[in-house]
Write an enzyme that holds these catalytic residues in place. Sequence first.
Site, short mmCIF file in Angstrom:
data_model
loop_
_atom_site.label_atom_id
_atom_site.label_comp_id
_atom_site.label_asym_id
_atom_site.label_seq_id
_atom_site.Cartn_x
_atom_site.Cartn_y
_atom_site.Cartn_z
CG ASN A 25 -2.40 5.42 -1.95
OD1 ASN A 25 -2.58 4.39 -1.28
ND2 ASN A 25 -3.25 5.84 -2.85
CG ASP A 71 -5.37 -12.64 -14.11
OD1 ASP A 71 -5.98 -13.38 -14.90
OD2 ASP A 71 -5.09 -12.95 -12.94
CG ASP A 123 -9.95 -15.52 -14.96
OD1 ASP A 123 -9.44 -15.83 -13.88
OD2 ASP A 123 -11.18 -15.38 -15.13
CD GLU A 182 -8.16 -20.06 -13.21
OE1 GLU A 182 -8.46 -20.33 -12.04
OE2 GLU A 182 -8.90 -19.43 -13.97
CG ASP A 242 -1.78 1.15 1.40
OD1 ASP A 242 -1.82 1.98 0.47
OD2 ASP A 242 -2.43 1.27 2.46
CG ASP A 255 -5.58 3.78 -0.49
OD1 ASP A 255 -4.85 2.77 -0.32
OD2 ASP A 255 -6.14 4.04 -1.57
CG HIS A 288 -6.07 -15.30 -6.93
ND1 HIS A 288 -5.40 -16.00 -7.91
CD2 HIS A 288 -7.28 -15.01 -7.45
CE1 HIS A 288 -6.18 -16.10 -8.97
NE2 HIS A 288 -7.32 -15.51 -8.71
CG ASP A 289 -8.83 -18.47 -7.51
OD1 ASP A 289 -9.36 -17.44 -7.08
OD2 ASP A 289 -8.61 -18.68 -8.72
CG ASP A 330 -0.73 1.86 -3.88
OD1 ASP A 330 0.49 1.63 -3.89
OD2 ASP A 330 -1.30 2.44 -2.93
#
Length: 566
Positions: free
Chosen positions: A23, A98, A195, A274, A21, A25, A334-335, A29
């Site tokens: 910035n 992706d 994907d 994938e 992160d 928030d 990530h799955d 990013d």
Amino acid sequence: MSLKWWQTALFYQIYPRSFADGNGDGIGDFKGITEKLDYLKTLGVDALWLSPHFPSPNWDCGYDVSDYCGVAPEYGTLDEFKTFLHEAHAREIRVILDLVLNHTSDEHPWFLESKASRDNPKADWYVWQDTPPNNWQSCFDGDAWTYAPERNQYYYHYFMKQQPDLNWRNPAVKQAMWDAVRFWLDLGVDGYRLDAIGTIYEDPTLPSHSVPMNLAQLRREAELARTPEDHKRSRKNWHNMFKNQWGQPGLHELMKELRTILDEYEGDRMLVGEDDDIAYMGDGKDELHLVFNFPLMHTEFITPAHIRRNQAQRLARLEALPTRGWGCNTLGNHDCSRIRTRFGRGTNALELAKLNAALVLTLRGTPFLYNGEEIGMTDLLITDPTLLRDTMATWYYESAVNELKVPQAEAAHHAGQMSRDKNRTPHQWANSPNGGFSPAGITPWLPVNPNYAEGINVREQENDPASLLAYYKRLIHVRKQTPALIEGEYRPVQEKARTYFAFLRETPIQTVLVVLNYSARARTLRFSLEGFHTALPLFSTEPMKKEETLSKIHVAPYEVLLVELR
Ligand code: GLC
């Protein structure tokens, strides 16, 4: 042997929302990723795969794209993307993006136009029917057909209703998507991870499935499965429910078309699908460069027997292609549940994490790591449904409680477990508030796993030569220095061994023996390999010895041992 960059590279998957992160928030990013490139370089990463960074209403965390040529404002600007790409390339780190082909967001201008009327120029860009023609389910949220009052018709979605399927039989759709593909290639990206390709086409005769359940019931069946028969039945029902909705004819022609575009560019741009079906590699050079070896990770336990079987099957299939194919190994993304949580068995989780990392880094094929595994990040079970951001899990929580009458606490637990939020929590950079991901006082988009305070963070591990991070770096370094580990053939040895996995990686000039002891027992192994007598240690999880004789190699409990044979 001359290999392409994507065959020798170590890939690292970044989940942009959770990586860094910049910035402050609460959301990752490009500024943050760019700042961490030196970290990645030191780790030994050669290529990055970014999960979607495009503008998206985030019903599926970016996998619902609303502009294929933009950057999500929370991740930065297109200029910041270009800076990131430039800085990555300056460090000789390649970048693949992706590419979500099957569907767009329901807020994509294409869909907004398509659903506005039955006779607009994009009326046929999605899959429309007057009434639901069958009982198909979406694999994320119930009925696969959703009503659009503007057209008084239904559109099809394999995933969430916010992810309408594109009509790939329409040439205009292809054209528009290929334009987006070129947009990023023109900017210099090195390729794409594709994907969910299997879901691009549906059976054109639209036959109903014959499973007497809906999605919520199917999920509940899987959850309640206890015996091997239960699991088998549940897997069969999954297959039968969705078999008309994926893997349909047309995919290979489409992949060929896409490959042709990539091949127009200099620099060996690449595609990784994938999907685990080697058929997507075509004749070995006219479709995808790589497909993931998912069967390696689709198992409850990683055992020597499982690995050997897996390698025998995969390598034989790759071998059989007209132009020999190249493997691609990974254990996490990530799955799915994080490697350390998923394959750790209680107290030996760390040792097993090391063994499994060594497996991916020493098998023949391109390795893909998932961000956070190098510091041993674990799943974080989120049992408060209001904190879930994976809306597929939220949907399931609600249908379990309202439709299936599952008690709330139980449904919340299951939703936390099936949600992919557990393995997408922010990267743990330091033992400081928010794990150093965001400044103190900011609430990150997903809760940070509190175990950043127990040594699972980058800064502390960077300073500790005994850390998992130091282990990854050392092993990756050895891999890079050892040609046999990159290009060598794979030959399993002592194939009956149940508790350890031993194999050779051989080139005409170098032979390396890898021993992964998946057990708590120390042992003395005797190898008799023609032409070789001594073993020079290259790497070990134990204090290194000078030299061993091949007829007497001591391995400690859970040891990872790499030796060069002489
Ligand atoms: C792929 C992605 C997953 C996403 C789905 C729909 O499986 O990996 O995260 O939800 O496609 O796009």
